[in-house]
Scaffold this active site. Structure first.
Site, PDB file in Angstrom:
ATOM      1  N   LYS A  87       0.811  -1.227   0.000  1.00 18.29           N
ATOM      2  CA  LYS A  87       0.000   0.000   0.000  1.00 18.29           C
ATOM      3  C   LYS A  87       0.839   1.269   0.000  1.00 18.29           C
ATOM      4  O   LYS A  87       0.433   2.301   0.526  1.00 18.29           O
ATOM      5  CB  LYS A  87      -0.984   0.003   1.181  1.00 18.29           C
ATOM      6  CG  LYS A  87      -1.915  -1.199   1.229  1.00 18.29           C
ATOM      7  CD  LYS A  87      -2.543  -1.542  -0.115  1.00 18.29           C
ATOM      8  CE  LYS A  87      -3.491  -0.472  -0.622  1.00 18.29           C
ATOM      9  NZ  LYS A  87      -3.932  -0.746  -2.022  1.00 18.29           N
ATOM     10  N   ARG A 109       5.934   5.324   1.195  1.00 21.18           N
ATOM     11  CA  ARG A 109       4.823   6.241   1.473  1.00 21.18           C
ATOM     12  C   ARG A 109       4.859   6.560   2.961  1.00 21.18           C
ATOM     13  O   ARG A 109       5.338   5.746   3.757  1.00 21.18           O
ATOM     14  CB  ARG A 109       3.511   5.522   1.121  1.00 21.18           C
ATOM     15  CG  ARG A 109       2.260   6.368   1.227  1.00 21.18           C
ATOM     16  CD  ARG A 109       1.046   5.493   0.906  1.00 21.18           C
ATOM     17  NE  ARG A 109      -0.149   6.283   0.653  1.00 21.18           N
ATOM     18  CZ  ARG A 109      -1.326   5.762   0.322  1.00 21.18           C
ATOM     19  NH1 ARG A 109      -1.456   4.449   0.203  1.00 21.18           N
ATOM     20  NH2 ARG A 109      -2.377   6.541   0.114  1.00 21.18           N
ATOM     21  N   HIS A 157       7.014  -7.167  -2.530  1.00 20.64           N
ATOM     22  CA  HIS A 157       6.856  -6.493  -1.232  1.00 20.64           C
ATOM     23  C   HIS A 157       7.873  -7.034  -0.230  1.00 20.64           C
ATOM     24  O   HIS A 157       7.838  -6.669   0.941  1.00 20.64           O
ATOM     25  CB  HIS A 157       5.460  -6.781  -0.656  1.00 20.64           C
ATOM     26  CG  HIS A 157       4.317  -6.183  -1.430  1.00 20.64           C
ATOM     27  ND1 HIS A 157       4.332  -4.910  -1.944  1.00 20.64           N
ATOM     28  CD2 HIS A 157       3.098  -6.705  -1.745  1.00 20.64           C
ATOM     29  CE1 HIS A 157       3.170  -4.679  -2.552  1.00 20.64           C
ATOM     30  NE2 HIS A 157       2.422  -5.739  -2.453  1.00 20.64           N
ATOM     31  N   THR A 189      -2.430   8.977 -13.651  1.00 21.88           N
ATOM     32  CA  THR A 189      -3.132   9.683 -12.572  1.00 21.88           C
ATOM     33  C   THR A 189      -4.083   8.692 -11.909  1.00 21.88           C
ATOM     34  O   THR A 189      -4.504   7.709 -12.522  1.00 21.88           O
ATOM     35  CB  THR A 189      -3.959  10.879 -13.100  1.00 21.88           C
ATOM     36  OG1 THR A 189      -4.968  10.372 -13.978  1.00 21.88           O
ATOM     37  CG2 THR A 189      -3.080  11.892 -13.822  1.00 21.88           C
TER      38      THR A 189
END
Length: 305
Positions: free
Chosen positions: A64, A142, A120, A240
């Site tokens: 994520k 993030r 991951h 986007t």
């Protein structure tokens, strides 16, 4: 078509996990939790002997943190530089290293270059050959508060993962690393040691949100792909959140609503309590304050009220 086979594979996984109990949905390998529907011990064992080419590209991200987003960008960049258009669909078959059966490593040998892989996995669990060959590694991070909130929603929407009854429960699991792929902070600390290596580029979700065109350009330059400005712009336009979300049914099938939720920066403020915010601030301070990666994450800008 690559996306067709991808969605078919996901459908098979979803069918296989139907009706399973929570504890049956997870598997542990070397002390780390993984989704049992996608990961098998034999695949992890085979991964250790994976053959790596110098021109392979590896996309690495904690769950994520922007994996699907940057996967799409790499996909489009690889398509743009591919001279043999018949190879493009093969290049687009992004290989998640830890997913699937071990036989796939044999098939990978036949894929044309540049091969693009995603994972991951914790830095220490990535095959040593990746570092030895100096293959290009693109790492996406993030801010931990948004990553935690996005991961919570992902857990509860994904039939392949156990349902977590409340945000409070998930928060504690996240902080202790008792989630699939273990601790965010352990991942970050491990990559901080590689910040200065020339074959490794670390980019953040937030800097991509602020300047997507600049991020695409940076990634293209890192990979040595020379493309005209208008191509960079069209790849950015295609990447986007709105554009990807609009096409998600076609590209991800049943997985679309699980993957595409908001794509925002700052959504953590809708779930975090003051105490939880302070607990994560203290954890960040303990683990990453004063590190190069810590500075790159701009924690004070994105994670403070």
């Amino acid at each position: 078509m690559a996306t067709d086979s991808f969605t078919r594979e996901l459908d098979k996984v979803f069918d296989a996990v139907k009706g399973k109990k929570s504890e049956e949905l997870l598997v542990t390998y070397k002390g780390v939790l993984y989704p049992a529907g996608m990961c098998h011990a034999e695949t992890f064992q085979a991964l250790d002997t994976m053959e790596v080419r110098k021109d392979d590209v590896f996309l690495v991200a904690y769950p994520k943190c922007g994996t699907n987003w940057v996967r799409q960008i790499l996909n489009d960049l690889a398509s743009a530089v591919s001279k043999n258009k018949e190879e493009v669909s093969t290049v687009q078959l992004m290989q998640m290293l830890e997913f699937g059966a071990p036989e796939k490593f044999q098939k990978m040998k036949n894929l044309p270059s540049p091969r693009i892989f995603i994972t991951h996995l914790h830095c220490d669990d990535i095959p040593k050959a990746v570092f030895e060959t100096k293959a290009k590694i693109l790492v996406v991070f993030r801010n931990p508060k948004d990553a935690a909130v996005s991961y919570y929603h992902f857990y509860n929407k994904n039939p392949g993962l156990p349902n977590i009854s409340s945000w409070d429960e998930f928060f504690q699991k996240f902080m202790c690393g008792e989630v699939c792929w273990s601790s965010y902070f352990d991942h970050a600390l491990a990559w901080n040691k590689h910040m200065d290596e020339e074959n490794i580029m670390i980019i953040t979700y937030e800097e991509m949100k602020e300047n997507l065109h600049g991020g695409v350009k940076q990634i293209a330059e890192f990979l040595g792909f020379s493309l005209p400005e208008e191509k960079i712009q069209s790849i950015a336009d295609n990447a986007t959140f709105q554009s990807m979300s609009n096409k998600s049914q076609e590209t991800h099938g049943k997985f679309a609503p699980i993957i595409f939720r908001k794509g925002d920066v700052g959504d953590w403020k809708n779930l975090f309590t003051e105490d939880q915010s302070q607990e994560m601030d203290a954890k960040f301070e303990e683990c990453l304050a004063g590190t190069k990666l810590g500075a790159k994450l701009k924690y004070d800008k994105y994670c403070k009220y």
